[in-house]
Design an enzyme around this catalytic site. Sequence first.
Site, PDB file in Angstrom:
ATOM      1  N   GLY A 148      58.547  37.207  35.791  1.00  0.00           N
ATOM      2  CA  GLY A 148      58.703  36.945  37.397  1.00  0.00           C
ATOM      3  C   GLY A 148      57.839  37.966  38.106  1.00  0.00           C
ATOM      4  N   GLY A 199      42.243  41.417  44.164  1.00  0.00           N
ATOM      5  CA  GLY A 199      43.443  41.111  44.823  1.00  0.00           C
ATOM      6  C   GLY A 199      44.562  41.262  43.715  1.00  0.00           C
ATOM      7  N   HIS A 200      45.377  42.433  44.080  1.00  0.00           N
ATOM      8  CA  HIS A 200      46.630  42.683  43.399  1.00  0.00           C
ATOM      9  C   HIS A 200      47.864  42.689  44.049  1.00  0.00           C
ATOM     10  CE1 HIS A 200      43.638  45.472  40.646  1.00  0.00           C
ATOM     11  NE2 HIS A 200      43.380  44.292  40.684  1.00  0.00           N
ATOM     12  N   ARG A 233      19.140  52.517  43.280  1.00  0.00           N
ATOM     13  CA  ARG A 233      19.239  53.949  43.792  1.00  0.00           C
ATOM     14  C   ARG A 233      18.738  54.088  45.068  1.00  0.00           C
ATOM     15  NH1 ARG A 233      15.321  55.449  39.087  1.00  0.00           N
ATOM     16  NH2 ARG A 233      14.876  53.127  39.809  1.00  0.00           N
ATOM     17  N   ASP A 285      57.140  32.935  32.291  1.00  0.00           N
ATOM     18  CA  ASP A 285      57.910  32.084  33.012  1.00  0.00           C
ATOM     19  C   ASP A 285      57.159  30.741  33.430  1.00  0.00           C
ATOM     20  OD1 ASP A 285      56.945  34.138  34.596  1.00  0.00           O
ATOM     21  OD2 ASP A 285      57.712  32.909  36.441  1.00  0.00           O
ATOM     22  N   GLN A 287      39.590  43.263  38.082  1.00  0.00           N
ATOM     23  CA  GLN A 287      38.915  41.880  37.498  1.00  0.00           C
ATOM     24  C   GLN A 287      39.302  42.020  36.071  1.00  0.00           C
ATOM     25  OE1 GLN A 287      36.541  44.093  39.672  1.00  0.00           O
ATOM     26  NE2 GLN A 287      37.351  42.585  40.998  1.00  0.00           N
ATOM     27  N   LYS A 335      48.022  42.422  36.979  1.00  0.00           N
ATOM     28  CA  LYS A 335      47.738  43.917  36.881  1.00  0.00           C
ATOM     29  C   LYS A 335      48.297  44.855  37.806  1.00  0.00           C
ATOM     30  CE  LYS A 335      43.184  43.427  37.372  1.00  0.00           C
ATOM     31  NZ  LYS A 335      43.241  41.887  37.187  1.00  0.00           N
ATOM     32  N   ASP A 373      43.124  38.502  37.390  1.00  0.00           N
ATOM     33  CA  ASP A 373      44.242  37.888  37.866  1.00  0.00           C
ATOM     34  C   ASP A 373      45.546  37.913  36.747  1.00  0.00           C
ATOM     35  OD1 ASP A 373      43.224  37.712  40.460  1.00  0.00           O
ATOM     36  OD2 ASP A 373      42.557  35.672  40.032  1.00  0.00           O
ATOM     37  N   THR A 384      33.419  36.223  45.411  1.00  0.00           N
ATOM     38  CA  THR A 384      34.289  36.342  46.635  1.00  0.00           C
ATOM     39  C   THR A 384      33.782  36.548  47.895  1.00  0.00           C
ATOM     40  OG1 THR A 384      34.341  38.688  46.135  1.00  0.00           O
ATOM     41  CG2 THR A 384      36.122  37.259  44.944  1.00  0.00           C
TER      42      THR A 384
HETATM   43  P1  GDP Z   1      46.040  40.893  39.423  1.00  0.00           P
HETATM   44  O1  GDP Z   1      44.666  40.641  40.189  1.00  0.00           O
HETATM   45  O2  GDP Z   1      45.693  41.224  37.921  1.00  0.00           O
HETATM   46  O3  GDP Z   1      46.711  42.057  39.937  1.00  0.00           O
HETATM   47  O4  GDP Z   1      46.885  39.489  39.696  1.00  0.00           O
HETATM   48  P2  GDP Z   1      46.881  38.627  40.957  1.00  0.00           P
HETATM   49  O5  GDP Z   1      48.069  39.507  41.941  1.00  0.00           O
HETATM   50  O6  GDP Z   1      45.938  38.043  41.561  1.00  0.00           O
HETATM   51  O7  GDP Z   1      47.704  37.404  40.306  1.00  0.00           O
HETATM   52  C1  GDP Z   1      48.857  37.580  39.674  1.00  0.00           C
HETATM   53  C2  GDP Z   1      49.923  36.529  40.139  1.00  0.00           C
HETATM   54  O8  GDP Z   1      50.797  36.095  39.306  1.00  0.00           O
HETATM   55  C3  GDP Z   1      50.481  36.909  41.430  1.00  0.00           C
HETATM   56  O9  GDP Z   1      50.728  35.921  42.345  1.00  0.00           O
HETATM   57  C4  GDP Z   1      51.879  37.803  41.287  1.00  0.00           C
HETATM   58  O10 GDP Z   1      52.755  38.101  41.954  1.00  0.00           O
HETATM   59  C5  GDP Z   1      52.148  36.987  40.024  1.00  0.00           C
HETATM   60  N1  GDP Z   1      53.066  37.351  38.970  1.00  0.00           N
HETATM   61  C6  GDP Z   1      52.541  38.483  37.971  1.00  0.00           C
HETATM   62  N2  GDP Z   1      53.467  38.482  36.747  1.00  0.00           N
HETATM   63  C7  GDP Z   1      54.260  37.143  37.020  1.00  0.00           C
HETATM   64  C8  GDP Z   1      55.240  37.015  36.227  1.00  0.00           C
HETATM   65  O11 GDP Z   1      55.787  37.299  35.126  1.00  0.00           O
HETATM   66  N3  GDP Z   1      55.897  35.824  36.603  1.00  0.00           N
HETATM   67  C9  GDP Z   1      55.421  35.232  37.711  1.00  0.00           C
HETATM   68  N4  GDP Z   1      56.060  33.924  38.290  1.00  0.00           N
HETATM   69  N5  GDP Z   1      54.369  35.403  38.689  1.00  0.00           N
HETATM   70  C10 GDP Z   1      53.905  36.713  38.312  1.00  0.00           C
HETATM   71  P1  IMO Z   2      41.421  40.978  40.357  1.00  0.00           P
HETATM   72  O1  IMO Z   2      41.352  42.405  40.381  1.00  0.00           O
HETATM   73  C1  IMO Z   2      39.616  37.018  39.621  1.00  0.00           C
HETATM   74  C2  IMO Z   2      35.300  36.563  40.210  1.00  0.00           C
HETATM   75  C3  IMO Z   2      34.941  35.748  41.351  1.00  0.00           C
HETATM   76  C4  IMO Z   2      33.675  35.296  40.738  1.00  0.00           C
HETATM   77  C5  IMO Z   2      33.179  36.607  40.024  1.00  0.00           C
HETATM   78  C6  IMO Z   2      32.052  37.306  40.578  1.00  0.00           C
HETATM   79  O2  IMO Z   2      42.302  40.327  41.522  1.00  0.00           O
HETATM   80  O3  IMO Z   2      41.711  40.594  38.988  1.00  0.00           O
HETATM   81  P2  IMO Z   2      32.383  38.957  42.952  1.00  0.00           P
HETATM   82  O4  IMO Z   2      32.788  38.587  44.215  1.00  0.00           O
HETATM   83  O5  IMO Z   2      33.025  40.033  42.084  1.00  0.00           O
HETATM   84  O6  IMO Z   2      30.833  39.155  42.605  1.00  0.00           O
HETATM   85  O7  IMO Z   2      32.566  37.569  41.839  1.00  0.00           O
HETATM   86  O8  IMO Z   2      34.084  37.330  39.727  1.00  0.00           O
HETATM   87  N1  IMO Z   2      36.270  37.748  40.283  1.00  0.00           N
HETATM   88  C7  IMO Z   2      37.833  37.915  40.219  1.00  0.00           C
HETATM   89  N2  IMO Z   2      38.629  36.723  39.623  1.00  0.00           N
HETATM   90  N3  IMO Z   2      40.428  38.407  39.656  1.00  0.00           N
HETATM   91  C8  IMO Z   2      39.523  39.200  40.509  1.00  0.00           C
HETATM   92  O9  IMO Z   2      39.876  40.338  40.911  1.00  0.00           O
HETATM   93  C9  IMO Z   2      38.072  38.966  40.804  1.00  0.00           C
HETATM   94  N4  IMO Z   2      37.067  39.722  41.144  1.00  0.00           N
HETATM   95  C10 IMO Z   2      36.057  38.801  41.113  1.00  0.00           C
HETATM   96  O10 IMO Z   2      36.009  34.664  41.376  1.00  0.00           O
HETATM   97  O11 IMO Z   2      33.686  34.297  39.815  1.00  0.00           O
HETATM   98 MG    MG Z   3      43.974  39.253  41.462  1.00  0.00          MG
END
Ligand code: GDP
Ligand code: IMO
Ligand code: MG
Length: 422
Positions: free
Chosen positions: A413, A40-41, A143, A331, A223, A16, A13, A129
């Site tokens: 942002g 979840g991106h 396998r 920010d 991840q 990315k 999170d 998750t």
């Molecule tokens: P990912 O899994 O690495 O793609 O990240 P997620 O989408 O799960 O979580 C990142 C969160 O930060 C999301 O709600 C984005 O919209 C938000 N985000 C990413 N970059 C920025 C930033 O520079 N500032 C703010 N305020 N939010 C950001």
């Molecule tokens: P993105 O790509 C943050 C965490 C879960 C748990 C551990 C194992 O959005 O960054 P799993 O369901 O993979 O067996 O869970 O990994 N986890 C993540 N945490 N961002 C993710 O993906 C994650 N995918 C799995 O919360 O701790």
């Molecule tokens: Mg995410």
Amino acid sequence: MANTILVGAQWGDEGKGKIIDVLTANADVVVRSQGGNNAGHTVIHRGTKYILHLIPSGILRRGKVCVIGNGVVIDPIALAGEIDGLRKFGIKIDRNLLISDCAHLVMPYHRVLDEQRELRKGHAKIGTTKRGIGPAYGDKAARTGLRMSDLMQPVLFSKKLEAKIRENNSILQALGAPAISYREVNESYLAAGRKLQPFVANTVVYLHRALQRGKEILFEGAQGTFLDIDHGTYPYVTSSNTTAGGACTGSGVPPHRMDRVLGVMKAYATRVGEGPLPTEDQGLAEMLHKMGREFGAVTGRARRCGWFDAVAARYATMINGIDELAITNLDGLDQVDSIKVCVAYRLNGKRLQVPPCDATQLDNCEPVYEEFPGWNQSTHSARKLSQLPLAARNYAKCISKLAGARLSIVSVGPERGETIII
Ligand code: GDP
Ligand code: IMO
Ligand code: MG
């Protein structure tokens, strides 16, 4: 743009999805190579929020090809749903999406097993998750998994599925969980298979042809480094290689065709699920949650929050070979008077510069902090480094230096445009 591996350099999170969306402007192909719909991106463009789970975040830009590689585990029903959802937003999906025929399938019994194993672990649970990711990769390593190529051959699939359901129902029965209906799974999976069929291909051949034609490829990590099955805080990890090497094995593109590795880090640290987070800080978490930030994009869980961990960051730079850094969510610290950065750990009276392998030892590590002055003003509108308050600029530069890589992007942002490219 060169062929770039983008990795999450913390606990997932990191932002990315946002950075992939920005970089896709200069790429031809975007590839997911590991993980599944545990990812979840988030991409926010012109006020619309898209959350991508299996489809690469590059899909939002016209004319780009998105590939789901062999290393990804795919829940076909979830993927078919994601395609439908994006189409409802007016996103074109036809010849711009390819799915590897070698990718393994996430099956309903994987999800139930995931849930059951977590239940049985009680306090020692991982906090997954519950998308069935661990059991699906477990079948792959044993396998005994089913793959996309099986799903493309209905008669063969039904036969293999029958045996798998029988085997798993006896396991579920022993756990006291309800049995899974072969007929229902067979029907729903074959229906999803028919929807996915036009996209299924040998993606290795596609990617190599693209390379021969000089196309530029962006590998979208899911991840983060400390969730890596080998290098993460085991057992509090996911079940794939989330680090840079995973981009090669999960796509069939060899290491010598990769030109650079970009690490994405938040300006602070977050973690969702259980496991060590040495710099965790309740006050920081409360502040960020009050701002409406740091709630999981997959499960909606509140993310745990902490200060920037330079020990972890340096280690991530080492494992992934990070050349360049994107610092996101700068920010998020706009209203903090004094910002802590962990520069070492202290464990049993010793100062550590790298995280210990053992999760319990890591949990017992005390962070050694340095303090940086806050800037107490908004950074949202900065589009150049020089437009950031001096303290914010210094902070971003200092944490990049501590992480050991060149700062190339600062995000201020969630929107595509709220980005400083250096
Ligand atoms: P990912 O899994 O690495 O793609 O990240 P997620 O989408 O799960 O979580 C990142 C969160 O930060 C999301 O709600 C984005 O919209 C938000 N985000 C990413 N970059 C920025 C930033 O520079 N500032 C703010 N305020 N939010 C950001
Ligand atoms: P993105 O790509 C943050 C965490 C879960 C748990 C551990 C194992 O959005 O960054 P799993 O369901 O993979 O067996 O869970 O990994 N986890 C993540 N945490 N961002 C993710 O993906 C994650 N995918 C799995 O919360 O701790
Ligand atoms: Mg995410």
